[in-house]
Design a protein around this motif. Structure first.
Motif, PDB file in Angstrom:
ATOM      1  N   ASP A  19       0.128  13.363  25.728  1.00  0.00           N
ATOM      2  CA  ASP A  19       0.138  14.218  26.915  1.00  0.00           C
ATOM      3  C   ASP A  19       0.865  15.548  26.721  1.00  0.00           C
ATOM      4  O   ASP A  19       0.442  16.580  27.232  1.00  0.00           O
ATOM      5  N   SER A  20       1.991  15.513  25.993  1.00  0.00           N
ATOM      6  CA  SER A  20       2.830  16.706  25.906  1.00  0.00           C
ATOM      7  C   SER A  20       2.520  17.589  24.708  1.00  0.00           C
ATOM      8  O   SER A  20       3.226  18.583  24.482  1.00  0.00           O
ATOM      9  N   THR A  74       1.816  20.273  22.285  1.00  0.00           N
ATOM     10  CA  THR A  74       1.816  21.731  22.423  1.00  0.00           C
ATOM     11  C   THR A  74       1.530  22.350  21.070  1.00  0.00           C
ATOM     12  O   THR A  74       2.075  21.920  20.045  1.00  0.00           O
ATOM     13  N   ARG A 120      -0.882  24.058  25.700  1.00  0.00           N
ATOM     14  CA  ARG A 120      -0.746  22.611  25.693  1.00  0.00           C
ATOM     15  C   ARG A 120      -2.113  21.955  25.528  1.00  0.00           C
ATOM     16  O   ARG A 120      -3.148  22.617  25.579  1.00  0.00           O
ATOM     17  N   ARG A 170       2.754   8.853  26.099  1.00  0.00           N
ATOM     18  CA  ARG A 170       3.899   9.349  26.864  1.00  0.00           C
ATOM     19  C   ARG A 170       5.111   8.457  26.629  1.00  0.00           C
ATOM     20  O   ARG A 170       4.968   7.261  26.331  1.00  0.00           O
ATOM     21  N   GLN A 174       8.374  15.713  16.923  1.00  0.00           N
ATOM     22  CA  GLN A 174       8.149  15.997  18.342  1.00  0.00           C
ATOM     23  C   GLN A 174       8.105  14.718  19.164  1.00  0.00           C
ATOM     24  O   GLN A 174       8.712  14.639  20.241  1.00  0.00           O
ATOM     25  N   GLU A 204      10.908  13.348  21.985  1.00  0.00           N
ATOM     26  CA  GLU A 204      10.484  13.052  23.348  1.00  0.00           C
ATOM     27  C   GLU A 204      10.874  11.630  23.757  1.00  0.00           C
ATOM     28  O   GLU A 204      11.243  11.379  24.908  1.00  0.00           O
TER      29      GLU A 204
END
Length: 356
Positions: free
Chosen positions: A46-47, A49, A73, A156, A176, A180
């Motif tokens: 989802d995140s 980038t 994104r 996520r 990354q 998270e």
């Protein structure tokens, strides 16, 4: 009807190739296995980038619709690719998984899982470098009773609340994702090599501007799927402070955890592999398209042993940028030039079979 080309895959590479063919007035069809345009992008976490700003993230014929210095994104990229296909009115058929590409006289016969069959003078494999996740063989992995995931399956951090998670890898996605996950679980990175970094910005400019100015993006010296990790400072700070821990690769996997050197056992709930992808083109098995080790027989996107077969969008196909949004357009233009010469030769050899 015999088409000039069939393109396999409607991600960034397939769309860039379709743009070139349509602009040249060639007949073509893009076949996409999934039910939507966008290749692997809709399936990423989802995140996600981009590490390159919007000014370096466009396909030919349409700038990325964002602040040139912003980092798009996942959902913005997906929307851009779908709009790109609509804007240029590209011929894309979704839900058409290609099973086989075979020689049929001077042409290729392309067969899909739906039973459709197309004839084409050339074929472009643009199914992407990110369709086949790679998980390295590790002692004991088959007996592990917890979850084994690849970064392709990660969505996520809320899915891992309270767990002990090991992220395996040392490149951008590994760092990354691990960073998270700090918000919801106990996480560490396990890797065979130290994590190295490049600054996201240098002297006020994004690092990609320096790469372009130095022409490093025109070489194969860098690898778009490996280290170093692009960082604005936060990841190095997490590692220095101990908030995020990196450990040398564990020795083996047990039923409920891993064994670190020298014999330390630790219970683990999830092993999450951010260990990259491998090209996966099973539909080309009937052609002389692959080396024995599974790598592509190609030079600059042109198959070396199958006239009329081409590739777009694979890592370091021509250079560092070949598997990226900013790189596939340039590669597609090179492939289109070679394809045009091939089609001209084919027409001269078989004058009764004119294009279209």
């Amino acid at each position: 009807m015999t088409l000039d080309a069939v393109i396999v895959g409607a991600g960034q590479a397939g769309l860039a190739m379709a743009y070139q063919l349509k602009r040249a007035g060639l007949s073509y069809q893009v076949l996409e296995a999934s039910g939507q345009i966008g290749g692997s992008w809709p399936a990423y976490y989802d995140s996600l980038t981009l590490f390159s700003p919007a000014r370096y993230s466009s396909l030919p014929g349409m700038p990325f619709p964002a602040d040139p210095d912003a980092y798009p994104r996942r959902d913005e990229v997906t929307a851009y690719l779908r709009h790109y296909a609509r804007h240029h009115d590209l011929r894309v058929a979704t839900g058409q998984k290609v099973l086989h590409v075979r020689r049929e006289g001077p042409h290729f016969a392309v067969e899909s899982a739906s039973g459709d069959r197309l004839l084409a003078r050339s074929v472009v494999s643009a199914s992407g470098a990110f369709a086949h996740p790679y998980i390295p063989p590790l002692p004991g992995l088959d007996a592990f009773g917890g979850k084994v995931l690849h970064s392709r399956d990660y969505r996520r951090p809320e899915d891992f609340v309270g767990q002990r998670v090991l992220v395996v890898g040392s490149a951008n996605s590994a760092v990354q994702i691990a960073d998270e996950l700090l918000a919801t679980c106990r996480v560490s990175i396990a890797s065979r090599r130290q994590i190295s970094f490049l600054p996201q910005r240098l002297l006020g400019w994004d690092i990609h501007r320096w790469i372009v100015l130095s022409r490093l993006d025109k070489t194969r010296w860098l690898n778009d799927q490996s280290t170093p990790v692009l960082d604005d400072g936060r990841y190095r700070q997490r590692l220095r402070s101990g908030a995020l821990q990196r450990r040398p690769m564990f020795e083996s996997v047990t039923r409920d955890g891993v064994v670190w050197a020298p014999g330390e056992h630790e219970p683990v709930d999830t092993l999450l592999f951010a260990t990259g992808f491998r090209p996966h083109v099973p539909f080309l098995d009937g052609l002389n398209a692959l080396h024995p080790d599974g790598t592509l027989r190609q030079t600059n996107g042109i198959a070396t042993h199958e006239p009329g077969l081409y590739f777009v969008g694979y890592p370091r196909q021509r250079n560092f940028a070949s598997a990226t949004l900013r790189g596939v357009g340039h590669d597609a233009a090179v492939v289109h030039k070679a394809m045009s010469a091939h089609l001209a030769r084919a027409t001269a050899s078989h004058p009764a079979v004119a294009p279209g």
